[in-house]
Design a protein around this motif. Structure first.
Motif, PDB file in Angstrom:
ATOM      1  N   ARG A  41       5.265 -29.347   1.946  1.00 16.78           N
ATOM      2  CA  ARG A  41       4.300 -28.900   0.939  1.00 16.78           C
ATOM      3  C   ARG A  41       2.993 -29.686   1.028  1.00 16.78           C
ATOM      4  O   ARG A  41       1.905 -29.127   0.944  1.00 16.78           O
ATOM      5  CB  ARG A  41       4.894 -29.061  -0.460  1.00 16.78           C
ATOM      6  CG  ARG A  41       4.109 -28.312  -1.511  1.00 16.78           C
ATOM      7  CD  ARG A  41       4.661 -28.529  -2.903  1.00 16.78           C
ATOM      8  NE  ARG A  41       4.179 -27.524  -3.838  1.00 16.78           N
ATOM      9  CZ  ARG A  41       2.913 -27.340  -4.180  1.00 16.78           C
ATOM     10  NH1 ARG A  41       1.982 -28.111  -3.662  1.00 16.78           N
ATOM     11  NH2 ARG A  41       2.577 -26.400  -5.029  1.00 16.78           N
ATOM     12  N   LYS A  74      -2.532 -25.973   8.205  1.00 19.93           N
ATOM     13  CA  LYS A  74      -2.494 -24.515   8.413  1.00 19.93           C
ATOM     14  C   LYS A  74      -3.646 -24.017   9.285  1.00 19.93           C
ATOM     15  O   LYS A  74      -4.820 -24.187   8.943  1.00 19.93           O
ATOM     16  CB  LYS A  74      -2.483 -23.766   7.072  1.00 19.93           C
ATOM     17  CG  LYS A  74      -3.719 -23.935   6.240  1.00 19.93           C
ATOM     18  CD  LYS A  74      -3.748 -22.908   5.110  1.00 19.93           C
ATOM     19  CE  LYS A  74      -4.981 -23.155   4.294  1.00 19.93           C
ATOM     20  NZ  LYS A  74      -5.093 -22.384   3.092  1.00 19.93           N
ATOM     21  N   LYS A 129      -2.944 -37.535   3.544  1.00 18.15           N
ATOM     22  CA  LYS A 129      -4.411 -37.478   3.474  1.00 18.15           C
ATOM     23  C   LYS A 129      -5.018 -38.686   4.196  1.00 18.15           C
ATOM     24  O   LYS A 129      -6.041 -38.562   4.874  1.00 18.15           O
ATOM     25  CB  LYS A 129      -4.870 -37.430   2.014  1.00 18.15           C
ATOM     26  CG  LYS A 129      -4.614 -36.051   1.402  1.00 18.15           C
ATOM     27  CD  LYS A 129      -5.084 -35.987  -0.031  1.00 18.15           C
ATOM     28  CE  LYS A 129      -4.925 -34.573  -0.583  1.00 18.15           C
ATOM     29  NZ  LYS A 129      -4.975 -34.529  -2.037  1.00 18.15           N
ATOM     30  N   PRO A 175      -1.399 -27.604   3.631  1.00 15.59           N
ATOM     31  CA  PRO A 175      -2.847 -27.361   3.491  1.00 15.59           C
ATOM     32  C   PRO A 175      -3.676 -28.077   4.559  1.00 15.59           C
ATOM     33  O   PRO A 175      -4.766 -27.616   4.906  1.00 15.59           O
ATOM     34  CB  PRO A 175      -3.172 -27.929   2.099  1.00 15.59           C
ATOM     35  CG  PRO A 175      -1.866 -28.062   1.406  1.00 15.59           C
ATOM     36  CD  PRO A 175      -0.829 -28.246   2.447  1.00 15.59           C
ATOM     37  N   GLU A 219       1.846 -37.168  -0.277  1.00 18.47           N
ATOM     38  CA  GLU A 219       0.567 -36.454  -0.138  1.00 18.47           C
ATOM     39  C   GLU A 219      -0.568 -37.435   0.198  1.00 18.47           C
ATOM     40  O   GLU A 219      -1.395 -37.176   1.082  1.00 18.47           O
ATOM     41  CB  GLU A 219       0.273 -35.722  -1.450  1.00 18.47           C
ATOM     42  CG  GLU A 219      -0.864 -34.742  -1.345  1.00 18.47           C
ATOM     43  CD  GLU A 219      -1.073 -33.986  -2.652  1.00 18.47           C
ATOM     44  OE1 GLU A 219      -0.941 -34.609  -3.735  1.00 18.47           O
ATOM     45  OE2 GLU A 219      -1.375 -32.788  -2.597  1.00 18.47           O
ATOM     46  N   TRP A 256       4.861 -18.541   6.342  1.00 18.89           N
ATOM     47  CA  TRP A 256       3.683 -19.136   6.981  1.00 18.89           C
ATOM     48  C   TRP A 256       3.350 -18.519   8.338  1.00 18.89           C
ATOM     49  O   TRP A 256       2.353 -18.892   8.964  1.00 18.89           O
ATOM     50  CB  TRP A 256       3.874 -20.664   7.098  1.00 18.89           C
ATOM     51  CG  TRP A 256       4.057 -21.307   5.747  1.00 18.89           C
ATOM     52  CD1 TRP A 256       3.592 -20.818   4.553  1.00 18.89           C
ATOM     53  CD2 TRP A 256       4.773 -22.511   5.440  1.00 18.89           C
ATOM     54  NE1 TRP A 256       3.982 -21.652   3.524  1.00 18.89           N
ATOM     55  CE2 TRP A 256       4.698 -22.700   4.033  1.00 18.89           C
ATOM     56  CE3 TRP A 256       5.456 -23.438   6.202  1.00 18.89           C
ATOM     57  CZ2 TRP A 256       5.299 -23.789   3.391  1.00 18.89           C
ATOM     58  CZ3 TRP A 256       6.049 -24.527   5.572  1.00 18.89           C
ATOM     59  CH2 TRP A 256       5.964 -24.701   4.177  1.00 18.89           C
TER      60      TRP A 256
END
Ligand code: HXC
Ligand code: NAP
Length: 273
Positions: free
Chosen positions: A126, A133, A78, A130, A74, A175
């Motif tokens: 996963r 999307k 980022k 975010p 993650e 999705w």
């Protein structure tokens, strides 16, 4: 091969994108004008891949992380998003493989491959979703024929990659409403790769495979890149949840027969249970 797609202004993240097929896919997108981020465990491999990809002229970002570590994955994403501004396409291809009979490997060996290939894919999807999307976004998981063709010496990989293709199908269902498409590409035997060094390490094993591919030869990383470029483009805008073999027809029947021979070639491989 000459780029036939225009990905300028798009950002592509390739998990496991520092060698072999996935690096070839990253190069395909870079040649088509995309900004590209690559991630894998080895900082040296990340640095080498970044240098190679920069030669195509676009923005490139590299980060070292292990897909088995969710927090690290993650954070890597980022950091890539902070550097390149956004994500439009995710390619998830980190994987591990070795030939070993089910009883010739430890429980930890089986778990290691499932953790990299399957849990790692889930972690990548996963963590990316975010950030990714939006309508038009595309995810491609790099699978393997083992996902739907049982092969001796490959119980760990068969189990893991079957799970990867199910992540593709369920991701496509969950999705689709967000406009995000999810597909798998299933490479056949690809020239000069780590996977083939491990499963076809000599002329005998290479010959066993080559003679069972209907097109009669190994593929290249660029063959896989071309499929990912199409699947992630507007030309494939109504395509989601598919598992697309790019394998010279190998999965039509040849995989099983070549692996009968490979099983003999690998007799005794693996570590005692
Ligand atoms: C039996 C083995 C083994 C072998 C490792 N293990 N190699 N068991 N036979 N040949 C066992 C170890 O003994 C250990 O179990 C457990 O697996 C974990 O090993 P580690 O070396 O600690 O794991 P790690 O450092 O995390 O490395 C993961 C790896 C490694 C998968 C084992 O090979 C790797 O990093 N691979 C990445 C590159 C790769 O495989 N590329 C090819 C992808 S091709 P114990 O019990 O001793 O602790 C592909 C599909 C190709 O995916 C399809 C072609 C058709
Ligand atoms: P490869 O060069 O070993 O590629 C694997 C990539 O994943 C490397 O960049 C590796 O870099 C990275 N990786 C491995 N474990 C990781 C982890 N735990 N966390 C993050 N990154 C990790 O092998 P390849 O043969 O080209 O295979 C690439 C993909 O194609 C795989 O998904 C494989 O299953 C699939 N495939 C290959 C073939 C073939 O013919 N080779 C056929 C069918 C399917 P690091 O070592 O730096 O982590």
């Amino acid at each position: 091969m000459q780029a036939q797609y225009d990905y300028s202004g798009k950002v592509v993240f390739v998990a496991g994108g520092t060698s072999g097929i996935n690096l070839g896919v990253a190069q395909g997108f870079a040649q088509a004008g995309a900004s590209v981020a690559v991630m894998s465990r080895s900082q040296d491999k990340v640095d080498a891949a970044v240098a190679l990809l920069k030669a195509h002229g676009g923005e490139v970002f590299g980060v070292a992380a292990d897909v088995r570590d969710y927090a690290a994955t993650e954070n890597a994403m980022k950091a890539a998003q902070a550097a390149l501004g956004k994500f439009d396409v995710l390619i998830s291809g980190a994987a591990g493989n070795f030939p070993a009979a089910a009883l010739g490997m430890s429980a930890n060996a089986f778990k290691t491959v499932v953790d990299i290939d399957l849990l790692g894919t889930y972690h990548v999807l996963r963590a990316a979703f975010p950030l990714l999307k939006k309508p038009g976004a595309s995810i491609v998981n790099i699978s393997a024929p083992q996902a739907f063709i049982p092969m001796e010496m490959q119980m760990h990989v068969c189990a893991a990659k079957a799970g990867v293709d199910m992540c593709t199908r369920v991701g496509a269902m969950e999705w689709g409403a967000a406009g995000v498409r999810v597909n798998s590409v299933t490479p056949g035997p690809i020239e000069g790769t780590e996977g083939m060094k491990r499963l076809a390490p000599n002329e005998t094993t290479r010959h066993l495979i080559t003679e069972t591919v209907p097109l009669g030869h190994f593929g290249t990383p660029d063959d896989i890149a071309q499929a990912c470029l199409w699947l992630s483009s507007p030309l494939a805008r109504y395509v989601t949840g598919v598992v697309l073999p790019v394998d010279g027809g190998w999965s039509l029947g040849g995989v099983s027969s070549s692996f009968d021979g490979l099983k003999k070639a690998f007799a005794g491989a693996g570590k005692p249970a």
